[in-house]
Design a protein around this motif. Structure first.
Motif, PDB file in Angstrom:
ATOM      1  N   TYR A 210     -53.596  10.553   8.070  1.00 53.58           N
ATOM      2  CA  TYR A 210     -52.238  11.073   7.931  1.00 53.58           C
ATOM      3  C   TYR A 210     -51.743  11.668   9.243  1.00 53.58           C
ATOM      4  O   TYR A 210     -50.609  11.424   9.663  1.00 53.58           O
ATOM      5  N   LEU A 211     -52.602  12.454   9.897  1.00 54.55           N
ATOM      6  CA  LEU A 211     -52.206  13.094  11.155  1.00 54.55           C
ATOM      7  C   LEU A 211     -51.930  12.084  12.256  1.00 54.55           C
ATOM      8  O   LEU A 211     -50.952  12.217  13.004  1.00 54.55           O
ATOM      9  N   VAL A 212     -52.774  11.057  12.355  1.00 52.63           N
ATOM     10  CA  VAL A 212     -52.553  10.021  13.377  1.00 52.63           C
ATOM     11  C   VAL A 212     -51.252   9.279  13.095  1.00 52.63           C
ATOM     12  O   VAL A 212     -50.478   8.987  14.005  1.00 52.63           O
ATOM     13  N   GLY A 213     -51.001   8.980  11.819  1.00 58.70           N
ATOM     14  CA  GLY A 213     -49.742   8.323  11.459  1.00 58.70           C
ATOM     15  C   GLY A 213     -48.539   9.186  11.805  1.00 58.70           C
ATOM     16  O   GLY A 213     -47.526   8.673  12.308  1.00 58.70           O
ATOM     17  N   GLN A 214     -48.625  10.473  11.552  1.00 64.25           N
ATOM     18  CA  GLN A 214     -47.508  11.375  11.866  1.00 64.25           C
ATOM     19  C   GLN A 214     -47.238  11.448  13.364  1.00 64.25           C
ATOM     20  O   GLN A 214     -46.090  11.583  13.778  1.00 64.25           O
ATOM     21  N   LEU A 215     -48.306  11.362  14.166  1.00 67.68           N
ATOM     22  CA  LEU A 215     -48.113  11.382  15.621  1.00 67.68           C
ATOM     23  C   LEU A 215     -47.287  10.181  16.089  1.00 67.68           C
ATOM     24  O   LEU A 215     -46.584  10.272  17.092  1.00 67.68           O
ATOM     25  N   LYS A 216     -47.382   9.077  15.363  1.00 61.82           N
ATOM     26  CA  LYS A 216     -46.599   7.882  15.704  1.00 61.82           C
ATOM     27  C   LYS A 216     -45.306   7.803  14.905  1.00 61.82           C
ATOM     28  O   LYS A 216     -44.582   6.819  14.975  1.00 61.82           O
ATOM     29  N   GLY A 217     -45.018   8.833  14.102  1.00 55.31           N
ATOM     30  CA  GLY A 217     -43.774   8.867  13.344  1.00 55.31           C
ATOM     31  C   GLY A 217     -43.802   8.052  12.063  1.00 55.31           C
ATOM     32  O   GLY A 217     -42.743   7.693  11.541  1.00 55.31           O
ATOM     33  N   VAL A 218     -44.975   7.750  11.529  1.00 49.23           N
ATOM     34  CA  VAL A 218     -45.098   6.962  10.303  1.00 49.23           C
ATOM     35  C   VAL A 218     -45.791   7.808   9.247  1.00 49.23           C
ATOM     36  O   VAL A 218     -46.852   8.379   9.492  1.00 49.23           O
ATOM     37  N   ASN A 219     -45.183   7.886   8.084  1.00 47.75           N
ATOM     38  CA  ASN A 219     -45.816   8.569   6.963  1.00 47.75           C
ATOM     39  C   ASN A 219     -46.632   7.528   6.202  1.00 47.75           C
ATOM     40  O   ASN A 219     -46.084   6.733   5.440  1.00 47.75           O
ATOM     41  N   VAL A 220     -47.951   7.521   6.391  1.00 44.97           N
ATOM     42  CA  VAL A 220     -48.796   6.494   5.790  1.00 44.97           C
ATOM     43  C   VAL A 220     -48.866   6.622   4.271  1.00 44.97           C
ATOM     44  O   VAL A 220     -49.322   5.695   3.601  1.00 44.97           O
ATOM     45  N   LEU A 221     -48.416   7.736   3.729  1.00 44.79           N
ATOM     46  CA  LEU A 221     -48.387   7.893   2.273  1.00 44.79           C
ATOM     47  C   LEU A 221     -47.217   7.147   1.637  1.00 44.79           C
ATOM     48  O   LEU A 221     -47.134   7.055   0.415  1.00 44.79           O
ATOM     49  N   LYS A 222     -46.342   6.592   2.464  1.00 44.12           N
ATOM     50  CA  LYS A 222     -45.176   5.866   1.948  1.00 44.12           C
ATOM     51  C   LYS A 222     -45.172   4.390   2.336  1.00 44.12           C
ATOM     52  O   LYS A 222     -44.245   3.670   1.975  1.00 44.12           O
ATOM     53  N   VAL A 223     -46.174   3.927   3.080  1.00 49.08           N
ATOM     54  CA  VAL A 223     -46.212   2.524   3.493  1.00 49.08           C
ATOM     55  C   VAL A 223     -47.549   1.905   3.072  1.00 49.08           C
ATOM     56  O   VAL A 223     -48.533   2.599   2.854  1.00 49.08           O
ATOM     57  N   GLY A 224     -47.549   0.594   2.975  1.00 47.13           N
ATOM     58  CA  GLY A 224     -48.779  -0.134   2.681  1.00 47.13           C
ATOM     59  C   GLY A 224     -49.416   0.288   1.373  1.00 47.13           C
ATOM     60  O   GLY A 224     -48.761   0.332   0.331  1.00 47.13           O
ATOM     61  N   THR A 225     -50.689   0.613   1.424  1.00 46.15           N
ATOM     62  CA  THR A 225     -51.436   1.002   0.229  1.00 46.15           C
ATOM     63  C   THR A 225     -51.193   2.449  -0.179  1.00 46.15           C
ATOM     64  O   THR A 225     -51.718   2.897  -1.187  1.00 46.15           O
ATOM     65  N   LYS A 226     -50.432   3.159   0.624  1.00 45.66           N
ATOM     66  CA  LYS A 226     -50.121   4.581   0.378  1.00 45.66           C
ATOM     67  C   LYS A 226     -51.372   5.462   0.385  1.00 45.66           C
ATOM     68  O   LYS A 226     -51.442   6.477  -0.296  1.00 45.66           O
ATOM     69  N   GLN A 227     -52.372   5.048   1.149  1.00 44.79           N
ATOM     70  CA  GLN A 227     -53.607   5.808   1.314  1.00 44.79           C
ATOM     71  C   GLN A 227     -53.684   6.305   2.763  1.00 44.79           C
ATOM     72  O   GLN A 227     -53.054   5.739   3.652  1.00 44.79           O
ATOM     73  N   ILE A 228     -54.494   7.339   3.006  1.00 46.16           N
ATOM     74  CA  ILE A 228     -54.580   7.905   4.354  1.00 46.16           C
ATOM     75  C   ILE A 228     -55.765   7.350   5.136  1.00 46.16           C
ATOM     76  O   ILE A 228     -56.090   7.854   6.195  1.00 46.16           O
ATOM     77  N   GLY A 229     -56.386   6.302   4.635  1.00 47.95           N
ATOM     78  CA  GLY A 229     -57.562   5.744   5.292  1.00 47.95           C
ATOM     79  C   GLY A 229     -57.235   4.950   6.544  1.00 47.95           C
ATOM     80  O   GLY A 229     -56.092   4.586   6.825  1.00 47.95           O
ATOM     81  N   GLY A 230     -58.294   4.666   7.288  1.00 41.60           N
ATOM     82  CA  GLY A 230     -58.151   3.939   8.544  1.00 41.60           C
ATOM     83  C   GLY A 230     -57.577   2.545   8.382  1.00 41.60           C
ATOM     84  O   GLY A 230     -56.840   2.060   9.244  1.00 41.60           O
ATOM     85  N   THR A 231     -57.873   1.876   7.263  1.00 40.56           N
ATOM     86  CA  THR A 231     -57.349   0.522   7.051  1.00 40.56           C
ATOM     87  C   THR A 231     -55.837   0.527   6.930  1.00 40.56           C
ATOM     88  O   THR A 231     -55.150  -0.311   7.526  1.00 40.56           O
ATOM     89  N   ASN A 232     -55.297   1.462   6.166  1.00 40.63           N
ATOM     90  CA  ASN A 232     -53.850   1.542   6.024  1.00 40.63           C
ATOM     91  C   ASN A 232     -53.194   1.906   7.347  1.00 40.63           C
ATOM     92  O   ASN A 232     -52.146   1.366   7.702  1.00 40.63           O
ATOM     93  N   VAL A 233     -53.797   2.809   8.088  1.00 40.29           N
ATOM     94  CA  VAL A 233     -53.269   3.177   9.407  1.00 40.29           C
ATOM     95  C   VAL A 233     -53.327   1.966  10.332  1.00 40.29           C
ATOM     96  O   VAL A 233     -52.372   1.671  11.052  1.00 40.29           O
ATOM     97  N   PHE A 234     -54.438   1.232  10.300  1.00 38.35           N
ATOM     98  CA  PHE A 234     -54.611   0.045  11.142  1.00 38.35           C
ATOM     99  C   PHE A 234     -53.518  -0.991  10.858  1.00 38.35           C
ATOM    100  O   PHE A 234     -52.934  -1.567  11.773  1.00 38.35           O
ATOM    101  N   GLN A 235     -53.245  -1.214   9.581  1.00 39.47           N
ATOM    102  CA  GLN A 235     -52.294  -2.256   9.197  1.00 39.47           C
ATOM    103  C   GLN A 235     -50.836  -1.846   9.387  1.00 39.47           C
ATOM    104  O   GLN A 235     -49.992  -2.698   9.650  1.00 39.47           O
ATOM    105  N   ASN A 236     -50.527  -0.572   9.262  1.00 34.60           N
ATOM    106  CA  ASN A 236     -49.131  -0.160   9.247  1.00 34.60           C
ATOM    107  C   ASN A 236     -48.693   0.699  10.420  1.00 34.60           C
ATOM    108  O   ASN A 236     -47.501   0.901  10.610  1.00 34.60           O
TER     109      ASN A 236
END
Length: 94
Positions: free
Chosen positions: A22-48
Motif C-alpha cells: 500500500y505504501l509503495v503504491g501511494q508513493l506512486k499515486g496509486v491506491n492499490v486497494l482500488k485497482v486490480g485484485t484490490k489487495q496490497i500484495g506485491g503481485t497487485n503492485v507489480f501489475q498495476n
C-alpha cells in the motif's frame, strides 16, 4: 531475558503489520486497494503500479519475516521463539 523475547514477538507482529504494498503504491499515486485484485500484495503492485515497485514491495514484505526471525535468533531465542516471531510477523495485520 524472557521478557525481551516476549516483547520481540509483539514487536514482530507490529512490524509485520506495515502494509508495504500500500505504501509503495501511494508513493506512486496509486491506491492499490482500488485497482486490480484490490489487495496490497506485491503481485497487485507489480501489475498495476510497476515492475520495480512490485519487486520492492515483495522484497520488503519478505524482509519483515526475516527481520523477526533473525532478531529472535540474535536475542538468543530458541527455535520455537524464532518460529513464533516469524509467524507473528506474517499474521493478520492490525
Amino acid at each position: 531475558m524472557e521478557y525481551f523475547l516476549i516483547l520481540w514477538i509483539i514487536l514482530s507482529y507490529f512490524v509485520g503489520s506495515i502494509p508495504f504494498g500500500y505504501l509503495v503504491g501511494q508513493l506512486k499515486g496509486v491506491n492499490v486497494l482500488k485497482v486490480g485484485t484490490k489487495q496490497i500484495g506485491g503481485t497487485n503492485v507489480f501489475q498495476n503500479v510497476g515492475k520495480l515497485e512490485g519487486a520492492l514491495s515483495g522484497i520488503l514484505d519478505a524482509s519483515k519475516g526475516c527481520f523477526a526471525v533473525y532478531g529472535a535468533w540474535g536475542l538468543g531465542g530458541s527455535i520455537e521463539v524464532q518460529l513464533l516471531s516469524g509467524v507473528a510477523a506474517n499474521s493478520q495485520p492490525l
